[in-house]
Design a protein around this motif. Structure first.
Motif, short mmCIF file in Angstrom:
data_model
loop_
_atom_site.label_atom_id
_atom_site.label_comp_id
_atom_site.label_asym_id
_atom_site.label_seq_id
_atom_site.Cartn_x
_atom_site.Cartn_y
_atom_site.Cartn_z
N UNK A 54 -18.05 37.42 -7.06
CA UNK A 54 -17.53 36.49 -6.60
C UNK A 54 -16.47 35.74 -5.51
N UNK A 55 -15.58 36.64 -4.89
CA UNK A 55 -14.54 36.20 -4.45
C UNK A 55 -14.70 36.71 -2.94
N UNK A 56 -16.60 37.37 -2.90
CA UNK A 56 -16.91 38.11 -1.20
C UNK A 56 -17.70 36.80 -1.88
N UNK A 57 -18.27 36.03 -1.71
CA UNK A 57 -19.55 35.33 -2.04
C UNK A 57 -18.63 33.37 -1.45
N UNK A 58 -17.11 33.16 -2.02
CA UNK A 58 -16.39 32.26 -2.17
C UNK A 58 -15.57 32.80 -0.30
N UNK A 95 -13.72 35.76 10.85
CA UNK A 95 -12.78 36.63 9.85
C UNK A 95 -11.70 36.32 8.69
N UNK A 96 -10.96 35.44 9.49
CA UNK A 96 -9.82 35.10 9.79
C UNK A 96 -9.90 34.08 8.06
N UNK A 97 -10.45 33.14 8.15
CA UNK A 97 -11.29 32.16 7.49
C UNK A 97 -12.11 32.52 5.08
N UNK A 98 -11.96 34.09 5.37
CA UNK A 98 -12.94 34.58 4.98
C UNK A 98 -12.04 35.61 4.13
N UNK A 99 -10.85 36.13 5.38
CA UNK A 99 -10.53 37.17 4.42
C UNK A 99 -8.91 36.05 3.68
#
Length: 296
Positions: A54-58, A95-99
């Motif tokens: 779920x965290x990866x999805x968000x 990538x920054x927003x994803x992390x």
């Protein structure tokens, strides 16, 4: 449908922002692929890995909206599209927003670093407010581009349809999901119509981009080998008569020109003229055809 859009975007080799916008569609495809495992119950909600997925999805959702936001500024050419600066700037920002989003999500789920799942304010801001900001900025930038640089106003219709589908998706999911679920006896809920409307809004993004970009056919590369016709009679007479010729040239099939009456062909030999055949092909005093006609 996403694969079809990606294929058509990649086929426009010289269109502005082709590599940037195709990144958006790739990320959207990853979101929908991951949603299959989360929404269908393939990964149970009581599983230990469910919070991580779920965290990866968000994180993917937030990064995809970031990609859409940056694509809104590609048309202004602050950095030339397709260059390493443009592409790696886009990838780095996503990538920054994803992390950041993944960290906030997993910290909220696990009650760590000051985050609590009873008060998910940070996750709510990233998951709800951030997409809204990105969509508004994208729409405003595209309206500026259309109004200031384009003579055609039809792309505005694509923008409005996309905004409409996006708005309907949010309303159906957050306002009427439970009502829909109870009305159809829990067979489907608002998530089904949310996914459908989001797909339509993404299709409008593609439709809009396709309507404002044109391909330079002089430098485009097609998937099929081009067949060229020789228009010069001199080149046509020298081109081979076999199918395809040199590199796909069709030497003897030219339009608008009659066959040449005089041939410049110099043959090294012929079955009619003997071994060398020189006496019948402009060697010595004889020409072709021989003077006085043929003799037995």
């Amino acid at each position: 449908m996403t694969a079809i859009m990606i294929f058509h975007v990649r086929s426009k080799y010289t269109a502005v922002g082709r590599k940037e916008i195709v990144t958006f569609f790739y990320m959207y495809a990853l979101i929908e692929l991951l949603a299959i495992f989360l929404d269908s119950g393939i990964i149970p909600t009581n599983s230990n890995v469910y919070p991580w997925f779920t965290a990866v999805y968000c994180g993917l959702v937030a990064a995809t909206y970031c990609c859409l936001l940056i694509n809104g500024f590609v048309g202004f050419q602050f950095a030339e599209d397709g260059t390493p600066l443009s592409l790696w700037g886009l990838r780095g920002a996503c990538l920054v927003v994803f992390g950041i989003t993944m960290f906030v999500a997993i910290a909220t789920f696990k009650n760590i670093a000051g985050f609590k799942y009873t008060k998910p304010l940070g996750l709510w801001i990233i998951y709800i407010i951030w997409p809204l900001i990105c969509v508004i900025c994208y729409v405003v930038t595209q309206l500026i581009i259309v109004i200031r640089t384009l003579d055609d106003r039809w792309p505005i219709g694509d923008i409005l349809f996309g905004v409409g589908f996006f708005t309907v998706a949010q309303i159906v999911l957050f306002a009427f999901s439970v009502t829909i679920c109870n009305a159809v006896k829990h067979y489907i809920d608002g998530l089904f119509f949310f996914t459908l409307c989001m797909l339509l809004s993404v299709m409008m993004v593609y439709k809009y981009w396709d309507s404002i970009t044109k391909e330079d056919l002089e430098f485009s590369v097609g998937s099929k080998a081009a067949v060229w016709e020789v228009k010069d009679p001199l080149l046509a007479s020298a081109a081979p008569t076999t199918a395809g010729g040199y590199g796909g040239f069709r030497g003897m099939e030219h339009d608008g020109y009659g066959d040449d009456d005089a041939s410049n062909y110099q043959a090294p030999g012929s079955l009619v003229g003997g071994v060398s055949g020189g006496q019948y092909y402009n060697h010595g005093s004889h020409g072709y055809p021989p003077q006085g006609g043929y003799t037995n």
